[in-house]
Design an enzyme around this catalytic site. Sequence first.
Site, PDB file in Angstrom:
ATOM      1  N   CYS A 135     -27.502  32.470  28.924  1.00  0.00           N
ATOM      2  CA  CYS A 135     -26.150  32.419  28.364  1.00  0.00           C
ATOM      3  C   CYS A 135     -26.224  32.056  26.877  1.00  0.00           C
ATOM      4  CB  CYS A 135     -25.290  31.411  29.120  1.00  0.00           C
ATOM      5  SG  CYS A 135     -25.779  29.711  28.832  1.00  0.00           S
ATOM      6  N   GLY A 268     -24.440  40.892  42.668  1.00  0.00           N
ATOM      7  CA  GLY A 268     -23.351  40.406  41.841  1.00  0.00           C
ATOM      8  C   GLY A 268     -22.117  41.282  41.899  1.00  0.00           C
TER       9      GLY A 268
HETATM   10  C1  LIG Z   1     -17.858  38.373  36.426  1.00  0.00           C
HETATM   11  C2  LIG Z   1     -19.275  37.934  36.300  1.00  0.00           C
HETATM   12  C3  LIG Z   1     -19.560  36.586  36.115  1.00  0.00           C
HETATM   13  C4  LIG Z   1     -20.888  36.162  35.986  1.00  0.00           C
HETATM   14  N1  LIG Z   1     -21.149  34.822  35.825  1.00  0.00           N
HETATM   15  C5  LIG Z   1     -22.433  34.389  35.781  1.00  0.00           C
HETATM   16  C6  LIG Z   1     -22.723  33.003  35.712  1.00  0.00           C
HETATM   17  O1  LIG Z   1     -21.832  32.142  35.709  1.00  0.00           O
HETATM   18  N2  LIG Z   1     -24.043  32.648  35.653  1.00  0.00           N
HETATM   19  C7  LIG Z   1     -25.069  33.550  35.685  1.00  0.00           C
HETATM   20  O2  LIG Z   1     -26.234  33.161  35.650  1.00  0.00           O
HETATM   21  N3  LIG Z   1     -24.804  34.879  35.770  1.00  0.00           N
HETATM   22  C8  LIG Z   1     -23.534  35.308  35.820  1.00  0.00           C
HETATM   23  N4  LIG Z   1     -23.273  36.641  35.944  1.00  0.00           N
HETATM   24  C9  LIG Z   1     -24.390  37.593  36.033  1.00  0.00           C
HETATM   25  C10 LIG Z   1     -24.715  37.937  37.491  1.00  0.00           C
HETATM   26  O3  LIG Z   1     -25.126  36.810  38.208  1.00  0.00           O
HETATM   27  C11 LIG Z   1     -25.828  39.003  37.565  1.00  0.00           C
HETATM   28  O4  LIG Z   1     -27.012  38.480  36.997  1.00  0.00           O
HETATM   29  C12 LIG Z   1     -25.464  40.286  36.843  1.00  0.00           C
HETATM   30  O5  LIG Z   1     -24.097  40.584  37.020  1.00  0.00           O
HETATM   31  C13 LIG Z   1     -26.319  41.469  37.302  1.00  0.00           C
HETATM   32  O6  LIG Z   1     -26.142  41.705  38.677  1.00  0.00           O
HETATM   33  P1  LIG Z   1     -25.106  42.799  39.271  1.00  0.00           P
HETATM   34  O7  LIG Z   1     -25.371  44.080  38.533  1.00  0.00           O
HETATM   35  O8  LIG Z   1     -25.413  42.838  40.728  1.00  0.00           O
HETATM   36  O9  LIG Z   1     -23.741  42.273  38.965  1.00  0.00           O
HETATM   37  C14 LIG Z   1     -21.954  37.098  36.044  1.00  0.00           C
HETATM   38  C15 LIG Z   1     -21.650  38.456  36.237  1.00  0.00           C
HETATM   39  C16 LIG Z   1     -20.339  38.884  36.363  1.00  0.00           C
HETATM   40  C17 LIG Z   1     -20.058  40.346  36.595  1.00  0.00           C
END
Ligand SMILES: Cc1cc2nc3c(=O)[nH]c(=O)nc-3n(C[C@H](O)[C@H](O)[C@H](O)COP(=O)(O)O)c2cc1C
Length: 311
Positions: A135, A268
């Site tokens: 982050c 996610g």
């Molecule tokens: C709405 C949203 C909020 C997220 N919040 C976090 C978070 O608080 N901490 C984190 O490590 N990753 C966060 N992510 C990233 C996801 O955990 C993940 O690493 C990323 O979306 C890729 O996976 P996906 O393609 O299956 O969504 C967030 C992703 C989305 C879409």
Amino acid sequence: MVFCMKPSLAIDFMGIKLKNPVLTASGTFGYGYELADLIPLNKLGAIVTKTITLEPKSGNLQPRIAEVSSGLLNTIGLQNIGAKAFIKEPLENLSKVGVPIIVSVAGSCVKEYVQTVEILSAQDIISAIELNLSCPNLKKKIVCHDLPLTDEVIKSVKKVSKVPVIAKLSPLVTDIAELALCVQKAGANGVTLANTYPAMAIDVKTFKYKLSTVRGGVSGACVKPMSVRCVYDAYQNIDIPIVGCGGIETGEDVLEFMLAGARVVSVGSASLVSPTRLIGIMSEMEEILNERKIKDIKEVVGMLNTIKNAC
Ligand SMILES: Cc1cc2nc3c(=O)[nH]c(=O)nc-3n(C[C@H](O)[C@H](O)[C@H](O)COP(=O)(O)O)c2cc1C
């Protein structure tokens, strides 16, 4: 003879016994218990909570989410209630779910990471910590873009943590295999590959940015091939287990990440759109394993690395 035994999806992850390798991804499944009416949470491999910080955070201004081609753009900004509030009601509710709980943690400095992990890892119900090192809130840069800082955060957290520590990395680095090795050397027990990819979008109907912060992170189906590559490259270089993450929507996607070297996966965007996908994915995995006559999911981890001329 017809092969009809149910394949085993059970897997050991950093010494934690999981029913299956399907985890929720941080930030797309709330604190982890709110969706109990929609899906049987006890069927999940583990729950990874949204990222928790020492103090509460209200996150970024709206709009914080936008749809893009085959993906989601977000700039939530780590909105959460803070560690002290989290260990009360949310954790009490999570303790009733009956699956391992992994808490994602971020901080604005090394001390904050350490203090937050100290509070959280002391809670019996928490099985592991996932450090969100991807982050942009620490000294205004992504932690894992700074190797000495990454090393310091992991080493400091490891000194106080009572549970295994996973490092969640940004895919936007020159050499993900080298970064994965660095976090292993610093003492991480596992690594999550990967977080979202820096991105932006503009609405041409209104001539406005789609996110309040202009830039955000993109996730979903469009990132899957890039995250599979991250897992594959890191797997060649490290011994600690990998959580594959990025664009997983189906059982086939899970198998793809595991063939590349992921030991478990986190889902996610697909679970944000449809929480029941998490359960559908598991039966799809069983079907594929049956078709290929594979009795145990563990056989699949990194399998492609042992097959010559696999492509
Ligand atoms: C709405 C949203 C909020 C997220 N919040 C976090 C978070 O608080 N901490 C984190 O490590 N990753 C966060 N992510 C990233 C996801 O955990 C993940 O690493 C990323 O979306 C890729 O996976 P996906 O393609 O299956 O969504 C967030 C992703 C989305 C879409």
